[in-house]
Write a protein that holds these residues in place. Structure first.
Motif, PDB file in Angstrom:
ATOM      1  N   LEU A 197       0.816  -1.211   0.000  1.00 21.27           N
ATOM      2  CA  LEU A 197       0.000   0.000   0.000  1.00 21.27           C
ATOM      3  C   LEU A 197       0.855   1.268   0.000  1.00 21.27           C
ATOM      4  O   LEU A 197       0.422   2.322  -0.453  1.00 21.27           O
ATOM      5  CB  LEU A 197      -0.928   0.003   1.215  1.00 21.27           C
ATOM      6  N   MET A 198       2.070   1.138   0.532  1.00 20.26           N
ATOM      7  CA  MET A 198       2.999   2.267   0.549  1.00 20.26           C
ATOM      8  C   MET A 198       3.777   2.373  -0.762  1.00 20.26           C
ATOM      9  O   MET A 198       4.635   3.248  -0.922  1.00 20.26           O
ATOM     10  CB  MET A 198       3.979   2.116   1.723  1.00 20.26           C
ATOM     11  N   GLY A 199       3.484   1.464  -1.723  1.00 21.94           N
ATOM     12  CA  GLY A 199       4.165   1.482  -3.011  1.00 21.94           C
ATOM     13  C   GLY A 199       5.544   0.883  -2.972  1.00 21.94           C
ATOM     14  O   GLY A 199       6.395   1.205  -3.821  1.00 21.94           O
ATOM     15  N   ILE A 200       5.810   0.000  -2.017  1.00 23.39           N
ATOM     16  CA  ILE A 200       7.131  -0.599  -1.845  1.00 23.39           C
ATOM     17  C   ILE A 200       7.101  -2.058  -2.290  1.00 23.39           C
ATOM     18  O   ILE A 200       6.202  -2.810  -1.919  1.00 23.39           O
ATOM     19  CB  ILE A 200       7.578  -0.509  -0.376  1.00 23.39           C
ATOM     20  N   GLU A 201       8.081  -2.450  -3.090  1.00 26.31           N
ATOM     21  CA  GLU A 201       8.183  -3.840  -3.527  1.00 26.31           C
ATOM     22  C   GLU A 201       8.672  -4.703  -2.367  1.00 26.31           C
ATOM     23  O   GLU A 201       9.543  -4.296  -1.593  1.00 26.31           O
ATOM     24  CB  GLU A 201       9.155  -3.953  -4.697  1.00 26.31           C
ATOM     25  N   VAL A 202       8.122  -5.916  -2.248  1.00 25.19           N
ATOM     26  CA  VAL A 202       8.491  -6.829  -1.172  1.00 25.19           C
ATOM     27  C   VAL A 202       9.116  -8.094  -1.751  1.00 25.19           C
ATOM     28  O   VAL A 202       8.534  -8.732  -2.622  1.00 25.19           O
ATOM     29  CB  VAL A 202       7.265  -7.206  -0.309  1.00 25.19           C
ATOM     30  N   ILE A 203      10.296  -8.434  -1.243  1.00 24.61           N
ATOM     31  CA  ILE A 203      10.956  -9.687  -1.603  1.00 24.61           C
ATOM     32  C   ILE A 203      11.159 -10.475  -0.312  1.00 24.61           C
ATOM     33  O   ILE A 203      11.647  -9.947   0.677  1.00 24.61           O
ATOM     34  CB  ILE A 203      12.304  -9.447  -2.297  1.00 24.61           C
ATOM     35  N   THR A 204      10.781 -11.742  -0.321  1.00 23.16           N
ATOM     36  CA  THR A 204      10.885 -12.582   0.880  1.00 23.16           C
ATOM     37  C   THR A 204      11.968 -13.632   0.688  1.00 23.16           C
ATOM     38  O   THR A 204      12.051 -14.282  -0.361  1.00 23.16           O
ATOM     39  CB  THR A 204       9.541 -13.282   1.166  1.00 23.16           C
ATOM     40  N   THR A 205      12.785 -13.792   1.723  1.00 21.10           N
ATOM     41  CA  THR A 205      13.862 -14.790   1.676  1.00 21.10           C
ATOM     42  C   THR A 205      13.859 -15.607   2.972  1.00 21.10           C
ATOM     43  O   THR A 205      13.244 -15.231   3.966  1.00 21.10           O
ATOM     44  CB  THR A 205      15.244 -14.119   1.514  1.00 21.10           C
ATOM     45  N   GLY A 206      14.580 -16.736   2.912  1.00 23.03           N
ATOM     46  CA  GLY A 206      14.792 -17.531   4.120  1.00 23.03           C
ATOM     47  C   GLY A 206      13.595 -18.338   4.579  1.00 23.03           C
ATOM     48  O   GLY A 206      13.494 -18.670   5.763  1.00 23.03           O
ATOM     49  N   LEU A 207      12.670 -18.650   3.666  1.00 19.55           N
ATOM     50  CA  LEU A 207      11.494 -19.433   4.060  1.00 19.55           C
ATOM     51  C   LEU A 207      11.881 -20.899   4.251  1.00 19.55           C
ATOM     52  O   LEU A 207      12.279 -21.578   3.295  1.00 19.55           O
ATOM     53  CB  LEU A 207      10.389 -19.328   3.005  1.00 19.55           C
TER      54      LEU A 207
END
Length: 271
Positions: free
Chosen positions: A229-239
């Motif tokens: 919603l803030m216009g920031i891309e999210v990348i997730t690691t370490g799952l």
């Protein structure tokens, strides 16, 4: 002079002696050694207690010495600071009552107090001790709650620090255990700081989590939604496999998130 008047004068004129007697005898009864500083503070308090007792009996108006309340609160503060248990303090009250009764009996017999007068004095002393015990307990509860809040705030900040790696890119490594309170604190502390940093992309790394449960999945989803919603891309690691399975079975929409095995791979994809 009547015995009761002599008793009042005696308690106000011999506060040092009476206070020292109480402290010495109580310390002898306790299984653990009481530090000198605590004994000194107890002496000051008991002097005020005996003085207030005499004044209350003389004026026929019950008074609570401020020194007693301050001493009770300081005991609670001391136990909170060292992470001790309130039972350590509470266990001291029964022997204190016994010692007080013994001293009152000795003084009453010496000065010729009647049984009725002794009962009146003893009841007043027990009331003071009851109030002191209550104040100690409530102060311990209040201070413990404040300590837990401060600690939880610190843990929340440590659980999800913000690590800038280059302009517009930060890493948020989740560390330890994510509880409901900590998740709430993270949302209220991390997001405002990210907004101030003009971040374009965040790498949320979950490899440092101690445990994985539904709360972690909710936290991940809430964080992604807020950042998106803030216009920031999210990348997730370490799952880890168990967290990946929970995400799949949760039914939550994580379509907007990119996944990489390590932070290094995520950074390579960006740079």
């Amino acid at each position: 002079m009547k015995p009761f008047e002599r008793f009042i004068n005696y308690t106000t004129d011999h506060t040092d002696e009476l206070a020292a007697t109480i402290v010495d005898r109580v310390c002898e009864q306790l299984p653990e050694e009481v530090p000198q500083e605590e004994q000194h503070q107890a002496l000051i308090m008991y002097k005020e207690l005996w003085k207030s007792l005499g004044e209350s009996l003389k004026d026929d108006q019950f008074k609570i010495p401020e020194a007693l309340m301050k001493w009770s609160r300081s005991n609670a503060a001391m136990m909170t600071e060292i992470g001790g248990k309130i039972s350590v303090i509470v266990d001291r009250y029964p022997p204190t009552r016994v010692i007080f009764s013994e001293v009152l009996v000795e003084v009453s017999e010496r000065l010729g107090l009647s049984l009725k007068e002794f009962a009146r004095v003893n009841q007043q002393v027990n009331t003071m001790l009851d109030i002191s015990l209550n104040e100690t307990y409530y102060a311990f509860e209040r201070l413990s709650e404040l300590y837990r809040s401060d600690t939880e705030q610190e843990l929340a900040e440590l659980s999800a620090p913000i690590v800038p790696v280059r302009d517009g890119i930060v890493i948020i490594p989740f560390i330890g255990e994510i509880t409901d309170d900590r998740s709430y604190a993270i949302m209220n502390n991390v997001l405002p700081r990210i907004a101030e940093m003009e971040v374009e992309c965040t790498i949320t790394d979950f490899s440092g989590l101690v445990s994985v449960d539904d709360q972690v999945v909710r936290s991940l989803h809430q964080l992604e939604d807020a950042l998106s919603l803030m216009g920031i891309e999210v990348i997730t690691t370490g799952l880890r496999p168990e967290l990946a399975q929970k995400i799949v079975s949760s039914g939550m929409d994580f379509a907007g998130t990119k996944y990489y095995a390590t932070v290094k791979q995520a950074l390579e994809s960006l740079l």
